[in-house]
Design an enzyme around this catalytic site. Structure first.
Site, short mmCIF file in Angstrom:
data_model
loop_
_atom_site.label_atom_id
_atom_site.label_comp_id
_atom_site.label_asym_id
_atom_site.label_seq_id
_atom_site.Cartn_x
_atom_site.Cartn_y
_atom_site.Cartn_z
N GLY A 1 -4.78 1.09 6.66
CA GLY A 1 -4.12 -0.18 6.34
C GLY A 1 -4.88 -1.36 6.94
O GLY A 1 -4.99 -2.42 6.31
N ASP A 2 -5.40 -1.18 8.15
CA ASP A 2 -6.13 -2.28 8.80
C ASP A 2 -7.40 -2.60 8.02
O ASP A 2 -7.77 -3.77 7.85
CB ASP A 2 -6.48 -1.91 10.25
CG ASP A 2 -5.24 -1.56 11.05
OD1 ASP A 2 -4.16 -2.06 10.71
OD2 ASP A 2 -5.36 -0.78 12.02
N SER B 1 0.84 -1.20 0.00
CA SER B 1 0.00 0.00 0.00
C SER B 1 0.87 1.25 0.00
O SER B 1 1.98 1.26 0.53
CB SER B 1 -0.96 -0.02 1.19
OG SER B 1 -0.25 0.05 2.40
N MET B 2 0.33 2.31 -0.60
CA MET B 2 1.09 3.54 -0.82
C MET B 2 0.25 4.76 -0.44
O MET B 2 0.21 5.74 -1.19
CB MET B 2 1.49 3.62 -2.30
CG MET B 2 2.17 2.35 -2.82
SD MET B 2 2.40 2.35 -4.61
CE MET B 2 0.71 2.17 -5.18
N GLY B 3 -0.46 4.67 0.69
CA GLY B 3 -1.28 5.80 1.13
C GLY B 3 -2.27 6.23 0.06
O GLY B 3 -2.92 5.39 -0.56
N1 ATP Z 1 -5.22 10.00 2.00
C1 ATP Z 1 -5.79 8.94 1.42
N2 ATP Z 1 -6.71 9.09 0.43
C2 ATP Z 1 -7.30 8.03 -0.16
N3 ATP Z 1 -7.03 6.75 0.18
C3 ATP Z 1 -6.12 6.53 1.15
C4 ATP Z 1 -5.44 7.61 1.82
N4 ATP Z 1 -4.60 7.07 2.74
C5 ATP Z 1 -4.75 5.73 2.64
N5 ATP Z 1 -5.65 5.39 1.68
C6 ATP Z 1 -6.08 4.05 1.29
O1 ATP Z 1 -5.72 3.14 2.32
C7 ATP Z 1 -4.80 2.15 1.84
C8 ATP Z 1 -3.81 1.81 2.93
O2 ATP Z 1 -3.16 3.00 3.34
P1 ATP Z 1 -1.64 3.07 3.82
O3 ATP Z 1 -0.73 2.72 2.71
O4 ATP Z 1 -1.47 4.41 4.46
O5 ATP Z 1 -1.62 1.90 4.89
P2 ATP Z 1 -0.70 1.71 6.18
O6 ATP Z 1 0.51 2.59 6.08
O7 ATP Z 1 -0.49 0.27 6.35
O8 ATP Z 1 -1.67 2.27 7.32
P3 ATP Z 1 -1.84 1.84 8.85
O9 ATP Z 1 -1.29 3.01 9.61
O10 ATP Z 1 -3.31 1.69 9.05
O11 ATP Z 1 -1.09 0.58 9.08
C9 ATP Z 1 -4.19 2.77 0.59
O12 ATP Z 1 -3.73 1.78 -0.32
C10 ATP Z 1 -5.37 3.57 0.03
O13 ATP Z 1 -6.27 2.71 -0.68
MG MG Z 2 0.02 -0.76 8.12
#
Ligand code: ATP
Ligand code: MG
Length: 317
Positions: free
Chosen positions: A258-259, A227-229
């Site tokens: 992410g969860d 995942s890439m935010g």
């Molecule tokens: N600002 C945003 N706008 C739209 N979608 C988002 C945004 N941030 C996260 N997402 C969605 O959430 C998914 C997971 O986010 P992210 O990559 O930040 O996960 P993570 O770093 O594992 O987060 P966590 O802190 O929950 O473990 C992304 O692939 C995207 O689909």
């Molecule tokens: Mg995570």
């Protein structure tokens, strides 16, 4: 009769997230709270909350300290989540977030948590042996408490797989490094965690795809989602590869995105979806999570709308 259990999530290190809002917060002075909220947190618990809202019967386990566990019990009963936590002594760690709306700044104060004992760990292992979710899926999420060996996910994955179950692992750092040789079926690192694992910056699509393929080759991993935010996520399985880009949603809190994505991946697997369909569902789950405060998902109707906003691109070579 009670519905059959479908998925089990494991949280070794739960937390209570306390958000308090103080306009013009000043150290060393009397401050007045304008808003406060407490949420039962912990990554596996967030995953179970999202699954439950989607209609999948989930159980939660791990370690939960008994002195302040009421907020967790409320969440479990409200969402019909089966509580299989090993109750340990003391208090679950509290993470206090002091938000100053005037300057949009957050100050974090993290309380220490309770250490689980070797007896607690033995009790957890017994609990895991006793659980047999219908879909076979176990989700291991989050950090390992400092009091425990960082290698414990590896043993758990080995045992679960030997018993014929399937494992999605979502962790980082040393616990991730230590666990991969046990071959979790699915992993969902974010791009920073993937870079951290390889000890170099991984940024471009090509770099992400190559690194993920290397993990699938070296370990017995079937599916990787990176995942890439706000840029979405790349999903790989065998020779298949897709990218899912979220649509525009109003961001209320990025905590737990992410969860929710992890929950969506498991929901896709439970429903027998293809990789592109799973990517769409998981991304809609994550959009649902960021558009609200606290854990859980919006209604099925809203989720259907969110699914339509996701762009899924085939990137198979
Ligand atoms: N600002 C945003 N706008 C739209 N979608 C988002 C945004 N941030 C996260 N997402 C969605 O959430 C998914 C997971 O986010 P992210 O990559 O930040 O996960 P993570 O770093 O594992 O987060 P966590 O802190 O929950 O473990 C992304 O692939 C995207 O689909
Ligand atoms: Mg995570």
């Amino acid at each position: 009769m009670d519905r059959e259990l479908e998925v089990v999530t494991v949280t070794l290190n739960p937390a209570i997230d306390q958000t308090i809002s103080i306009p013009n917060f000043k150290i060393g002075e009397v401050n007045r709270v304008s808003f406060f909220q407490s949420d039962a947190g912990g990554k596996g618990i967030n995953v179970a909350a999202a699954l439950a809202d989607y209609g999948i019967k989930a159980a939660v386990t791990g370690f939960l300290a008994c002195e302040n566990d009421q907020i967790f019990h409320q969440l479990f009963s409200q969402k019909n989540i089966v509580n299989k936590f090993v109750s340990i002594e003391g208090s679950t760690r509290v993470g206090l977030k002091i938000f100053d709306p005037e300057i949009e700044q957050t100050t974090d104060i993290n309380f220490p948590g309770q250490a689980a004992t070797p007896q607690d760990l033995a009790a957890l292992e017994q609990t895991l042996e006793s659980l047999a979710p219908a879909s076979g899926w176990f989700v291991l999420s989050g950090s390992i408490p400092a009091s425990m060996p960082p290698i414990i996910y590896r043993g758990m994955i080995k045992k679960l797989k030997q018993a014929g179950h399937k494992v999605l692992l979502d962790t980082s750092g040393v616990p991730l490094q230590a666990a991969l040789p046990a071959g979790p079926n699915i992993i969902k690192p974010n791009v920073e965690e993937l870079s951290d694992f390889f000890g170099r910056k991984i940024e471009s699509d090509q770099e992400i795809i190559e690194a993920s393929n290397q993990l699938m080759r070296e370990y017995d991993i079937r599916t990787v989602a990176v995942s890439m935010g706000k840029n979405g996520a790349i999903f790989l399985e065998g020779s298949e590869c897709v990218r899912a880009i979220p649509g525009e949603v109003e961001l209320k809190s990025s905590v737990g995105a992410g969860d929710a994505m992890v929950a969506g991946i498991v929901a896709g697997k439970v429903g027998g979806l293809s990789l592109p369909e799973t990517a769409r569902l998981a991304t809609a789950f994550s959009m649902g999570a960021i558009s609200r405060l606290g854990s859980g998902l919006p209604s099925k109707e809203v989720l259907e709308d969110l699914k339509r906003l996701v762009t899924v691109q085939d990137m198979t070579a």
